[in-house]
Motif scaffolding. Sequence first.
Motif, PDB file in Angstrom:
ATOM      1  N   PRO A 280      -9.020  64.863 -18.762  1.00  8.05           N
ATOM      2  CA  PRO A 280     -10.345  64.316 -19.115  1.00  8.05           C
ATOM      3  C   PRO A 280     -10.190  63.122 -20.059  1.00  8.05           C
ATOM      4  N   CYS A 281     -11.194  62.265 -20.051  1.00  2.00           N
ATOM      5  CA  CYS A 281     -11.058  61.014 -20.812  1.00  2.00           C
ATOM      6  C   CYS A 281     -12.341  60.610 -21.522  1.00  2.00           C
ATOM      7  N   VAL A 282     -12.161  60.096 -22.727  1.00  2.91           N
ATOM      8  CA  VAL A 282     -13.256  59.556 -23.537  1.00  2.91           C
ATOM      9  C   VAL A 282     -13.060  58.045 -23.657  1.00  2.91           C
ATOM     10  N   LEU A 283     -14.099  57.307 -23.360  1.00  2.00           N
ATOM     11  CA  LEU A 283     -14.088  55.853 -23.566  1.00  2.00           C
ATOM     12  C   LEU A 283     -14.779  55.549 -24.884  1.00  2.00           C
ATOM     13  N   ILE A 284     -14.113  54.771 -25.742  1.00  2.00           N
ATOM     14  CA  ILE A 284     -14.719  54.315 -27.002  1.00  2.00           C
ATOM     15  C   ILE A 284     -14.756  52.794 -26.965  1.00  2.00           C
ATOM     16  N   VAL A 285     -15.950  52.230 -27.044  1.00  2.00           N
ATOM     17  CA  VAL A 285     -16.097  50.779 -26.939  1.00  2.00           C
ATOM     18  C   VAL A 285     -17.236  50.315 -27.833  1.00  2.00           C
ATOM     19  N   GLY A 286     -17.046  49.170 -28.480  1.00  2.00           N
ATOM     20  CA  GLY A 286     -18.070  48.670 -29.396  1.00  2.00           C
ATOM     21  C   GLY A 286     -18.797  47.447 -28.865  1.00  2.00           C
ATOM     22  N   GLY A 287     -18.828  47.280 -27.538  1.00  2.00           N
ATOM     23  CA  GLY A 287     -19.453  46.093 -26.959  1.00  2.00           C
ATOM     24  C   GLY A 287     -18.389  45.062 -26.618  1.00  2.00           C
ATOM     25  N   SER A 288     -18.786  43.973 -25.971  1.00  2.00           N
ATOM     26  CA  SER A 288     -17.829  42.986 -25.484  1.00  2.00           C
ATOM     27  C   SER A 288     -17.022  42.354 -26.615  1.00  2.00           C
ATOM     28  N   ARG A 289     -17.625  42.222 -27.798  1.00  2.00           N
ATOM     29  CA  ARG A 289     -16.911  41.627 -28.936  1.00  2.00           C
ATOM     30  C   ARG A 289     -16.355  42.675 -29.891  1.00  2.00           C
TER      31      ARG A 289
ATOM     32  N   VAL B  42      -3.766  57.998 -26.471  1.00  2.00           N
ATOM     33  CA  VAL B  42      -4.774  56.985 -26.824  1.00  2.00           C
ATOM     34  C   VAL B  42      -4.283  55.618 -26.347  1.00  2.00           C
ATOM     35  N   ILE B  43      -5.004  55.045 -25.413  1.00  2.00           N
ATOM     36  CA  ILE B  43      -4.659  53.728 -24.886  1.00  2.00           C
ATOM     37  C   ILE B  43      -5.596  52.701 -25.507  1.00  2.00           C
ATOM     38  N   ILE B  44      -5.027  51.650 -26.079  1.00  2.00           N
ATOM     39  CA  ILE B  44      -5.812  50.644 -26.802  1.00  2.00           C
ATOM     40  C   ILE B  44      -5.787  49.327 -26.035  1.00  2.00           C
ATOM     41  N   LYS B  45      -6.980  48.795 -25.755  1.00  2.00           N
ATOM     42  CA  LYS B  45      -7.115  47.534 -25.033  1.00  2.00           C
ATOM     43  C   LYS B  45      -8.051  46.596 -25.802  1.00  2.00           C
ATOM     44  N   PRO B  46      -7.821  45.278 -25.731  1.00  2.00           N
ATOM     45  CA  PRO B  46      -8.749  44.347 -26.380  1.00  2.00           C
ATOM     46  C   PRO B  46     -10.053  44.202 -25.604  1.00  2.00           C
TER      47      PRO B  46
ATOM     48  N   VAL C  64     -11.380  50.514 -26.652  1.00  2.00           N
ATOM     49  CA  VAL C  64     -11.511  49.065 -26.429  1.00  2.00           C
ATOM     50  C   VAL C  64     -11.991  48.428 -27.733  1.00  2.00           C
ATOM     51  N   THR C  65     -11.123  47.619 -28.331  1.00  2.00           N
ATOM     52  CA  THR C  65     -11.386  47.093 -29.672  1.00  2.00           C
ATOM     53  C   THR C  65     -12.319  45.899 -29.704  1.00  2.00           C
ATOM     54  N   GLY C  66     -12.381  45.139 -28.583  1.00  2.00           N
ATOM     55  CA  GLY C  66     -13.008  43.817 -28.603  1.00  2.00           C
ATOM     56  C   GLY C  66     -11.936  42.794 -28.933  1.00  2.00           C
ATOM     57  N   GLU C  67     -11.928  41.697 -28.214  1.00  2.00           N
ATOM     58  CA  GLU C  67     -10.854  40.705 -28.375  1.00  2.00           C
ATOM     59  C   GLU C  67     -10.780  40.139 -29.795  1.00  2.00           C
ATOM     60  N   ALA C  68     -11.924  39.996 -30.432  1.00  2.00           N
ATOM     61  CA  ALA C  68     -11.947  39.408 -31.774  1.00  2.00           C
ATOM     62  C   ALA C  68     -11.242  40.285 -32.805  1.00  2.00           C
ATOM     63  N   HIS C  69     -11.157  41.590 -32.539  1.00  2.41           N
ATOM     64  CA  HIS C  69     -10.590  42.524 -33.514  1.00  2.41           C
ATOM     65  C   HIS C  69      -9.203  43.024 -33.137  1.00  2.41           C
ATOM     66  N   TYR C  70      -8.738  42.729 -31.939  1.00  3.42           N
ATOM     67  CA  TYR C  70      -7.542  43.377 -31.401  1.00  3.42           C
ATOM     68  C   TYR C  70      -6.297  43.207 -32.280  1.00  3.42           C
TER      69      TYR C  70
ATOM     70  N   ALA D 258     -16.823  46.195 -32.495  1.00  5.86           N
ATOM     71  CA  ALA D 258     -17.627  46.478 -33.687  1.00  5.86           C
ATOM     72  C   ALA D 258     -16.703  47.015 -34.772  1.00  5.86           C
ATOM     73  N   ARG D 259     -16.623  46.316 -35.881  1.00  4.59           N
ATOM     74  CA  ARG D 259     -15.689  46.679 -36.945  1.00  4.59           C
ATOM     75  C   ARG D 259     -15.867  48.111 -37.451  1.00  4.59           C
ATOM     76  N   PRO D 260     -17.104  48.588 -37.700  1.00  6.08           N
ATOM     77  CA  PRO D 260     -17.255  49.964 -38.202  1.00  6.08           C
ATOM     78  C   PRO D 260     -16.719  51.011 -37.230  1.00  6.08           C
ATOM     79  N   ILE D 261     -16.905  50.773 -35.929  1.00  2.82           N
ATOM     80  CA  ILE D 261     -16.375  51.707 -34.933  1.00  2.82           C
ATOM     81  C   ILE D 261     -14.848  51.650 -34.932  1.00  2.82           C
ATOM     82  N   ASN D 262     -14.305  50.443 -35.011  1.00  3.01           N
ATOM     83  CA  ASN D 262     -12.848  50.300 -35.064  1.00  3.01           C
ATOM     84  C   ASN D 262     -12.263  51.027 -36.279  1.00  3.01           C
ATOM     85  N   ASP D 263     -12.892  50.893 -37.429  1.00  7.09           N
ATOM     86  CA  ASP D 263     -12.410  51.550 -38.650  1.00  7.09           C
ATOM     87  C   ASP D 263     -12.386  53.073 -38.475  1.00  7.09           C
TER      88      ASP D 263
END
Length: 369
Positions: A187-196, A244-248, A222-228, A198-203
Amino acid sequence: MRIVVSGGGTGGHIYPALALIREIKKQVKEAEFLYIGTEQGLESTLVKREEIPFKTVHITGFKRKISPENLKTVWRFISGVSKSKAILREFKADVVIGTGGYVCGPVVYAASKMGIPTIIHEQNSVPGLTNKFLSKYVDKVATCFEEAASFFPKEKVVLTGNPRASEVLNQDGIKGRLSVGLKLKDPCVLIVGGSRGARPINDAVIAALPSLGKKPYQVLYVTGEAHYESVKKEVALVGNPSNVIIKPFVHNMPEVLTNMDLTVARAGATTLSELTSLGIPSILIPSPYVTNNHQEKNAQSLTTNGAAKMLLEKELDGTKLVEEIDTIMLQKEVLHNMKAASKKLGMPDAAIRLYDVMKEVVNKRKQQK
């Protein structure tokens, strides 16, 4: 049929417009389109990429506080109406559809004053100033949330859903998982803060990594390219668990989204339409930085119906995030019930519904003539 579509500023206004255009092209091969936006907005890039004829008007939004800039906005609106009339006259538009953003103001208003059939599409549960203003002049108001109806003339409102919802269906979920390195069986959970991102979610995710590494589910983060790059440095200090797989950024998100068991995301209208279309439960972290706090209202709609849980940004940390995910992922009955509730809210035929509203408006106006 000659169709003008206008919407701009954010992807939430533009992507539904493009999805509608693609659906109409399937239904009416001879349909001709013109998109009216602004030169500075995201639409100038996205629409041109689709090779749709594109024209611009210059407009800005009203400041909510008293400001000299509002006088300039009034003048820009008047000028925008004049230019819009010239564009609509030259194109010989049969119908005009506005999907939100300031640019819709002069375009849709001009069309209504010219006697051209008009529709506006409101994606959020709480509409913005432009659509509230335009609702007095258009033939129909298409909505995505039942809660939005109270802001518009009752006789004009039609619940259609978001055309973007139709585009995430029938995707190859297996291909999507493999494309980002996910295992097929777990099973898999996707965590994403939008296309750019979101710093609080990343933290919160970075703080949660040690705990997430011990779970029986996998995570696509998915971190967003600006935060990767900054996230990578912080992850290097705490370690990156194998599950945990991390993508920009994920370019094939509709494919990837298809096979998710749970999604942690902001509560933008397009995101919610995609999740409910696929019947995916969610943990929603509304952005507190949007007009009228509409994301929290969007999230509340899904939460009330059992399709999501809402976690306010001010309450967010790594421990709380993992607790909320576990509450759903580690309880099969909770996960099953939330999937069913999400699916019940979905409107996967939204593009067709909006197309039918357009046909109804055009045909009614022809009969009146």
